[in-house]
Design an enzyme around this catalytic site. Structure first.
Site, PDB file in Angstrom:
ATOM      1  N   TRP A  55     -10.895  -3.427  -9.100  1.00  2.14           N
ATOM      2  CA  TRP A  55     -11.493  -3.159 -10.422  1.00  2.14           C
ATOM      3  C   TRP A  55     -12.284  -1.857 -10.405  1.00  2.14           C
ATOM      4  O   TRP A  55     -12.570  -1.280 -11.452  1.00  2.14           O
ATOM      5  CB  TRP A  55     -12.448  -4.298 -10.828  1.00  2.14           C
ATOM      6  CG  TRP A  55     -11.790  -5.622 -11.017  1.00  2.14           C
ATOM      7  CD1 TRP A  55     -11.887  -6.700 -10.191  1.00  2.14           C
ATOM      8  CD2 TRP A  55     -10.918  -6.033 -12.089  1.00  2.14           C
ATOM      9  NE1 TRP A  55     -11.145  -7.747 -10.680  1.00  2.14           N
ATOM     10  CE2 TRP A  55     -10.547  -7.374 -11.847  1.00  2.14           C
ATOM     11  CE3 TRP A  55     -10.424  -5.400 -13.240  1.00  2.14           C
ATOM     12  CZ2 TRP A  55      -9.700  -8.094 -12.695  1.00  2.14           C
ATOM     13  CZ3 TRP A  55      -9.591  -6.123 -14.089  1.00  2.14           C
ATOM     14  CH2 TRP A  55      -9.229  -7.443 -13.814  1.00  2.14           C
ATOM     15  N   THR A 107     -10.005  -8.015  -5.327  1.00  3.19           N
ATOM     16  CA  THR A 107     -11.268  -8.124  -6.076  1.00  3.19           C
ATOM     17  C   THR A 107     -11.971  -6.757  -6.132  1.00  3.19           C
ATOM     18  O   THR A 107     -12.803  -6.521  -6.993  1.00  3.19           O
ATOM     19  CB  THR A 107     -12.212  -9.169  -5.417  1.00  3.19           C
ATOM     20  OG1 THR A 107     -12.190  -8.974  -3.993  1.00  3.19           O
ATOM     21  CG2 THR A 107     -11.768 -10.579  -5.698  1.00  3.19           C
ATOM     22  N   ARG A 127      -0.422   8.617 -10.647  1.00  2.00           N
ATOM     23  CA  ARG A 127      -0.441   7.450  -9.753  1.00  2.00           C
ATOM     24  C   ARG A 127       0.325   6.253 -10.316  1.00  2.00           C
ATOM     25  O   ARG A 127       0.985   5.530  -9.597  1.00  2.00           O
ATOM     26  CB  ARG A 127      -1.893   7.031  -9.488  1.00  2.00           C
ATOM     27  CG  ARG A 127      -2.651   7.966  -8.579  1.00  2.00           C
ATOM     28  CD  ARG A 127      -4.092   7.467  -8.410  1.00  2.00           C
ATOM     29  NE  ARG A 127      -4.133   6.159  -7.801  1.00  2.00           N
ATOM     30  CZ  ARG A 127      -4.101   5.950  -6.490  1.00  2.00           C
ATOM     31  NH1 ARG A 127      -4.044   6.961  -5.654  1.00  2.00           N
ATOM     32  NH2 ARG A 127      -4.144   4.727  -6.008  1.00  2.00           N
ATOM     33  N   LEU A 157      12.307 -20.004  -3.002  1.00  2.00           N
ATOM     34  CA  LEU A 157      11.174 -19.204  -2.514  1.00  2.00           C
ATOM     35  C   LEU A 157       9.893 -19.480  -3.308  1.00  2.00           C
ATOM     36  O   LEU A 157       9.909 -19.492  -4.531  1.00  2.00           O
ATOM     37  CB  LEU A 157      11.532 -17.711  -2.638  1.00  2.00           C
ATOM     38  CG  LEU A 157      10.425 -16.716  -2.297  1.00  2.00           C
ATOM     39  CD1 LEU A 157      10.166 -16.680  -0.794  1.00  2.00           C
ATOM     40  CD2 LEU A 157      10.787 -15.308  -2.791  1.00  2.00           C
ATOM     41  N   ASP A 177       0.815  -1.212   0.000  1.00  2.00           N
ATOM     42  CA  ASP A 177       0.000   0.000   0.000  1.00  2.00           C
ATOM     43  C   ASP A 177       0.851   1.266   0.000  1.00  2.00           C
ATOM     44  O   ASP A 177       1.902   1.308   0.638  1.00  2.00           O
ATOM     45  CB  ASP A 177      -0.892  -0.018   1.249  1.00  2.00           C
ATOM     46  CG  ASP A 177      -2.104   0.870   1.080  1.00  2.00           C
ATOM     47  OD1 ASP A 177      -2.358   1.345  -0.050  1.00  2.00           O
ATOM     48  OD2 ASP A 177      -2.796   1.104   2.078  1.00  2.00           O
ATOM     49  N   GLU A 218       1.402 -12.980  12.818  1.00  2.00           N
ATOM     50  CA  GLU A 218       1.796 -11.749  13.519  1.00  2.00           C
ATOM     51  C   GLU A 218       1.660 -10.584  12.535  1.00  2.00           C
ATOM     52  O   GLU A 218       2.078 -10.692  11.379  1.00  2.00           O
ATOM     53  CB  GLU A 218       3.254 -11.852  13.985  1.00  2.00           C
ATOM     54  CG  GLU A 218       3.495 -12.946  14.998  1.00  2.00           C
ATOM     55  CD  GLU A 218       2.808 -12.669  16.334  1.00  2.00           C
ATOM     56  OE1 GLU A 218       2.693 -11.494  16.725  1.00  2.00           O
ATOM     57  OE2 GLU A 218       2.390 -13.640  16.980  1.00  2.00           O
ATOM     58  N   HIS A 224       3.054   3.072  -8.973  1.00  2.00           N
ATOM     59  CA  HIS A 224       3.004   1.619  -9.179  1.00  2.00           C
ATOM     60  C   HIS A 224       4.302   1.131  -9.846  1.00  2.00           C
ATOM     61  O   HIS A 224       4.833   0.082  -9.495  1.00  2.00           O
ATOM     62  CB  HIS A 224       1.793   1.237 -10.029  1.00  2.00           C
ATOM     63  CG  HIS A 224       0.481   1.543  -9.375  1.00  2.00           C
ATOM     64  ND1 HIS A 224       0.197   1.166  -8.081  1.00  2.00           N
ATOM     65  CD2 HIS A 224      -0.630   2.194  -9.816  1.00  2.00           C
ATOM     66  CE1 HIS A 224      -1.038   1.564  -7.766  1.00  2.00           C
ATOM     67  NE2 HIS A 224      -1.547   2.198  -8.809  1.00  2.00           N
TER      68      HIS A 224
HETATM   69  C1  FPP Z   1      -1.751  -0.220  -3.499  1.00  2.00           C
HETATM   70  O1  FPP Z   1      -1.324   1.129  -3.435  1.00  2.00           O
HETATM   71  C2  FPP Z   1      -1.112  -0.908  -4.625  1.00  2.00           C
HETATM   72  C3  FPP Z   1      -1.777  -1.572  -5.623  1.00  2.00           C
HETATM   73  C4  FPP Z   1      -3.242  -1.657  -5.691  1.00  2.00           C
HETATM   74  C5  FPP Z   1      -1.062  -2.196  -6.746  1.00  2.00           C
HETATM   75  C6  FPP Z   1       0.233  -2.872  -6.423  1.00  2.00           C
HETATM   76  C7  FPP Z   1       0.853  -3.279  -7.703  1.00  2.00           C
HETATM   77  C8  FPP Z   1       2.173  -3.190  -7.998  1.00  2.00           C
HETATM   78  C9  FPP Z   1       3.207  -2.769  -7.042  1.00  2.00           C
HETATM   79  C10 FPP Z   1       2.640  -3.520  -9.377  1.00  2.00           C
HETATM   80  C11 FPP Z   1       2.275  -4.821  -9.951  1.00  2.00           C
HETATM   81  C12 FPP Z   1       2.668  -5.980  -9.116  1.00  2.00           C
HETATM   82  C13 FPP Z   1       3.384  -7.020  -9.533  1.00  2.00           C
HETATM   83  C14 FPP Z   1       3.572  -8.156  -8.596  1.00  2.00           C
HETATM   84  C15 FPP Z   1       4.012  -7.057 -10.828  1.00  2.00           C
HETATM   85  P1  FPP Z   1      -2.399   2.285  -3.639  1.00  2.00           P
HETATM   86  O2  FPP Z   1      -2.505   2.567  -5.090  1.00  2.00           O
HETATM   87  O3  FPP Z   1      -3.672   1.880  -2.977  1.00  2.00           O
HETATM   88  O4  FPP Z   1      -1.714   3.468  -2.887  1.00  2.00           O
HETATM   89  P2  FPP Z   1      -2.463   4.659  -2.098  1.00  2.00           P
HETATM   90  O5  FPP Z   1      -3.117   4.031  -0.909  1.00  2.00           O
HETATM   91  O6  FPP Z   1      -1.329   5.541  -1.701  1.00  2.00           O
HETATM   92  O7  FPP Z   1      -3.405   5.296  -3.045  1.00  2.00           O
END
Ligand code: FPP
Length: 227
Positions: free
Chosen positions: A51, A48, A15, A113, A2, A187, A19
């Protein structure tokens, strides 16, 4: 994982750049786990509920996921990592579904892993899909025959031990429908660090915190000490 959006916002970036930077953290965390001999790591990449995000963000996340499946998997394979995707795959494009199967097949005989990517995953979905799968396999049995031991083989990650440690980044203190069955005795570690800032030292802090915990699994402290 997050905090990608907030990481980008703080820098006045779109945004998706959060990512993109988040993928770099994924690589650091996987490397850390490989070096530390961790058995299994599960990353919550797409829920889920995700989307419901703006179309453009969902599409960028799908591109990052596809790219990782096609390119990063080669390095994962060289490092003896087994890739496993958990979640409802039917929600993804045919191209992504095919690449998931290919990446899993390429790495299936690796012994290092276990890297689980939770994609279109939700803990409630997991429990319900397991119940449906149990019923399909046991059409003549009544619901009274269903118990915890009978359901476990149908749940995601049933071949792996339950997670020891949950790390939630980005300051939120909730589980957000992650592995709700599997984390009954896990934990929890919460950090304000945003996912794109997570590196090896952040991981070490989480592991150090975990090492200080006393895991009682319902027993008393005295019982644990005499074990
Ligand atoms: C949450 O941060 C993050 C996501 C919903 C996407 C995570 C995806 C990746 C890091 C890239 C793809 C993953 C792989 C394994 C290739 P947020 O967007 O909710 O952040 P915010 O809370 O600050 O808005």
């Amino acid at each position: 994982m997050d905090g990608n959006g907030r990481w980008a916002k703080k820098r006045m970036l779109p945004r998706f750049m959060g990512h993109q930077k988040g993928v770099k953290s994924v690589k650091k965390v996987v490397k850390f786990c490989v070096e530390q001999g961790v058995d299994s790591l599960t990353l919550f990449a797409f829920s889920t509920e995700n989307w419901k995000r703006p179309k453009e963000e969902v599409s960028k996340l799908m591109s990052l996921f596809l790219n990782a499946l096609q390119k990063e998997v080669i390095k994962l394979n060289e490092n003896n990592v087994r890739l496993n995707v958990i979640g409802d795959r039917s929600g993804f494009s045919t191209e992504i579904q095919e690449n998931i199967l290919k990446a899993e097949a390429l790495t299936e005989n690796n012994t290092g892993l276990f890297l689980n990517i939770a994609a279109n995953y939700g803990g409630r979905w997991d429990i319900f899909q397991a119940m449906k799968a149990w019923q399909k396999q046991n059409p003549t049995l009544s619901i009274d025959a269903l118990n915890e031991d009978a359901l476990i083989p149908f749940l995601s990650l049933h071949e792996q031990s339950d997670p020891d440690l949950l790390i939630r980044t980005g300051g939120e203190k909730r589980v957000s429908n992650f592995l709700i069955w599997q984390m009954a005795y896990t934990e929890y570690y919460f950090t304000d660090e945003l996912w794109p800032d997570i590196d090896e030292s952040s991981m070490q802090k989480a592991v150090d915190s975990f090492s200080d915990r006393e895991r009682r699994f319902g027993k008393t402290s005295e019982q644990i000490k005499t074990c």
